[in-house]
Design a protein around this motif. Structure first.
Motif, mmCIF file in Angstrom:
data_model
loop_
_atom_site.group_PDB
_atom_site.id
_atom_site.type_symbol
_atom_site.label_atom_id
_atom_site.label_comp_id
_atom_site.label_asym_id
_atom_site.label_seq_id
_atom_site.Cartn_x
_atom_site.Cartn_y
_atom_site.Cartn_z
ATOM 1 N N ALA A 87 3.192 -0.156 11.876
ATOM 2 C CA ALA A 87 1.996 0.604 11.503
ATOM 3 C C ALA A 87 1.852 0.765 9.998
ATOM 4 O O ALA A 87 0.766 1.073 9.500
ATOM 5 C CB ALA A 87 2.021 1.985 12.164
ATOM 6 N N HIS A 88 2.927 0.556 9.251
ATOM 7 C CA HIS A 88 2.869 0.644 7.789
ATOM 8 C C HIS A 88 2.890 -0.732 7.133
ATOM 9 O O HIS A 88 3.038 -0.832 5.915
ATOM 10 C CB HIS A 88 4.059 1.479 7.278
ATOM 11 C CG HIS A 88 4.048 2.897 7.748
ATOM 12 N ND1 HIS A 88 3.170 3.847 7.259
ATOM 13 C CD2 HIS A 88 4.796 3.523 8.695
ATOM 14 C CE1 HIS A 88 3.388 5.001 7.871
ATOM 15 N NE2 HIS A 88 4.357 4.828 8.746
ATOM 16 N N GLY A 89 2.733 -1.779 7.919
ATOM 17 C CA GLY A 89 2.873 -3.146 7.411
ATOM 18 C C GLY A 89 1.824 -3.566 6.407
ATOM 19 O O GLY A 89 2.011 -4.564 5.700
ATOM 20 N N LEU A 90 0.701 -2.843 6.332
ATOM 21 C CA LEU A 90 -0.356 -3.179 5.379
ATOM 22 C C LEU A 90 -0.531 -2.089 4.318
ATOM 23 O O LEU A 90 -1.506 -2.105 3.577
ATOM 24 C CB LEU A 90 -1.689 -3.396 6.107
ATOM 25 C CG LEU A 90 -1.714 -4.527 7.144
ATOM 26 C CD1 LEU A 90 -3.059 -4.560 7.853
ATOM 27 C CD2 LEU A 90 -1.439 -5.881 6.490
ATOM 28 N N ASP A 91 0.417 -1.176 4.251
ATOM 29 C CA ASP A 91 0.321 -0.066 3.310
ATOM 30 C C ASP A 91 0.340 -0.541 1.868
ATOM 31 O O ASP A 91 0.744 -1.666 1.562
ATOM 32 C CB ASP A 91 1.475 0.920 3.519
ATOM 33 C CG ASP A 91 1.267 1.821 4.728
ATOM 34 O OD1 ASP A 91 0.224 1.673 5.399
ATOM 35 O OD2 ASP A 91 2.146 2.649 5.017
ATOM 36 N N GLU A 92 -0.057 0.357 0.986
ATOM 37 C CA GLU A 92 0.013 0.106 -0.453
ATOM 38 C C GLU A 92 1.439 -0.297 -0.824
ATOM 39 O O GLU A 92 2.405 0.358 -0.440
ATOM 40 C CB GLU A 92 -0.381 1.382 -1.212
ATOM 41 C CG GLU A 92 -0.490 1.221 -2.702
ATOM 42 C CD GLU A 92 -1.906 0.926 -3.160
ATOM 43 O OE1 GLU A 92 -2.118 0.841 -4.370
ATOM 44 O OE2 GLU A 92 -2.792 0.778 -2.316
ATOM 45 N N GLY A 93 1.562 -1.384 -1.572
ATOM 46 C CA GLY A 93 2.872 -1.856 -1.988
ATOM 47 C C GLY A 93 3.492 -2.881 -1.067
ATOM 48 O O GLY A 93 4.494 -3.498 -1.430
#
Length: 433
Positions: A201-207
């Motif tokens: 779910a965080h695979g496209l987060d900032e950074g």
């Protein structure tokens, strides 16, 4: 770095490791590592009298001090027949402190890994039907030029590219660069899209590299520069129909009066009765997915500039008015799509410039129709301008999907008409009961 497996006898190492021979072993190491560890060719070294004497002792022939060219094959033969009892590669590894590396082989393996990574990416793009998109080549070239992937290595790059291609495949209905339209498909939460494309779910987060690759693709598709700030990255996500958060981005509404007894519908009608402007967030719209927003067939106006909605509120106009505030957010598109699906008659007005034409194209795709946006409306607006208020039309021409003549007419006139200059006409429509 592991120590060499072959260890020279102590007395031999003491003889060979004298500082006067350091340049010889360093030069031999460099030549061997670049020559597939083969003791062939020569090295050139500067020898003082001590170094010349010691090398003479190794080779068994006279060596004079000064700049000398030394055969690696001769060193190989001499070392194997000496008390060292080993070849040049092992001796140099021992004397320089760590094993030699076959740089040519390592380079070949490195090249093979990257070739395989790019081939896999091409296969995935083809499988997902993305290979022929006109912006793909530009996107890939930008990635290569920027060295975005080389910094993380081929294995990590392959994982990031795989997740990126899956995300682009999901977003493809939202990307239509040929017509200039954008976000004509469904909307997505960033975490929702990331979980689907990357399993995280965080695979496209900032950074995250995968997210950066997707945003570069979006920028290439809409012919905009690579995003370099958090704000510009958020805008790119929204242009692709992806909500980075569902509460910050809002759409302005006036006199939106949903029918029914649901508490939210009652609340919205109460705000309308109090003549209050409402900021609708995407989260709020999604919390009432099945409620009608207007009566079927109701007229709803939409505008680009908040000054139009502000004036509508000041004059307490009777019609519902939606303001997308420039480039429509995910919340704005979602609202217009909901209104259109519910049977509302949505009439949209925006700027007569190329960005305004592009926005109008997208909103027509979302279900609106043009409101005072024809070629004749544009010419009348141009004729009404005083010379000191003329703004030159700049940027790349954009075809208007609702009026085949508008692009050419605007190019001939070369004048940009901003929506707020048309406020008296728009208010006349909005105040007509």
């Amino acid at each position: 770095m592991p120590s060499p497996q072959f260890l020279l006898p102590d007395a031999t190492r003491a003889y060979l490791s004298h500082p006067s021979l350091e340049m010889l072993w360093a030069a031999a190491r460099k030549r061997l590592e670049g020559n597939r560890l083969s003791p062939t060719g020569t090295v050139q070294v500067l020898l003082d009298s001590e170094g010349a004497e010691r090398l003479q002792g190794i080779l068994g022939r006279p060596v004079e001090p000064g700049m000398r060219r030394v055969s690696l094959a001769a060193l190989e033969t001499a070392l194997r027949s000496s008390s060292a009892a080993c070849g040049l590669v092992s001796a140099v590894a021992d004397l320089t402190g760590h094993p030699l590396r076959d740089r040519a082989a390592a380079s070949a393996a490195h090249s093979a890994q990257w070739t395989a990574m790019w081939q896999k990416a091409d296969e995935q793009l083809s499988k997902e039907g993305l290979a022929d998109e006109p912006w793909i080549a530009l996107w890939l070239q930008g990635i290569r030029n920027a060295g975005v992937l080389t910094r993380v290595g081929a294995e990590a790059a392959a994982r990031a590219m795989a997740g990126c291609v899956r995300a682009l495949s999901v977003l493809r209905p939202n990307l239509d660069p040929a017509s200039g339209d954008f976000f004509s498909g469904r909307s997505w939460e960033l975490a929702e899209l990331a979980a689907l494309a990357t399993g995280d779910a965080h695979g496209l987060d900032e950074g995250r590299l995968t997210g950066a690759l997707v945003l570069r693709a979006v920028a290439s598709a809409i012919s905009e520069p690579h995003a370099r700030s958090s704000a510009s990255r958020r805008l790119l996500w929204e242009r692709a129909g992806v909500s980075v958060d569902s509460v910050s981005g809002t759409v302005l509404v006036w006199k939106l009066e949903p029918p029914g007894t649901h508490p939210w519908s009652v609340m919205m009608r109460s705000r309308s009765a109090l003549s209050l402007v409402t900021h609708l967030a995407l989260q709020e719209l999604r919390s009432v997915p099945d409620l009608p927003l207007t009566a079927a067939g109701a007229r709803v106006y939409a505008c680009e500039n908040p000054q139009v909605l502000q004036a509508a509120a000041r004059y307490n106009v009777p019609y519902p008015l939606v303001c997308v505030s420039g480039n429509p957010s995910v919340a704005g598109i979602a609202l217009l799509q909901r209104l259109s699906a519910g049977g509302a008659d949505i009439a949209y007005h925006g700027d007569f410039d190329w960005a305004g034409v592009s926005i109008t194209n997208r909103l027509i795709e979302a279900g609106a129709r043009p409101w005072r946006m024809s070629s004749d409306d544009y010419l009348q607006a141009c004729g009404a301008l005083s010379p000191e208020n003329v703004t030159a039309l700049t940027g790349a021409p954009t075809r208007a999907v609702w009026d085949a003549d508008l692009q050419q007419v605007m190019q001939r006139q070369g004048i940009a008409i901003h929506e707020e200059s048309q406020l008296p006409l728009l208010l006349a429509d909005l105040r007509r009961e």
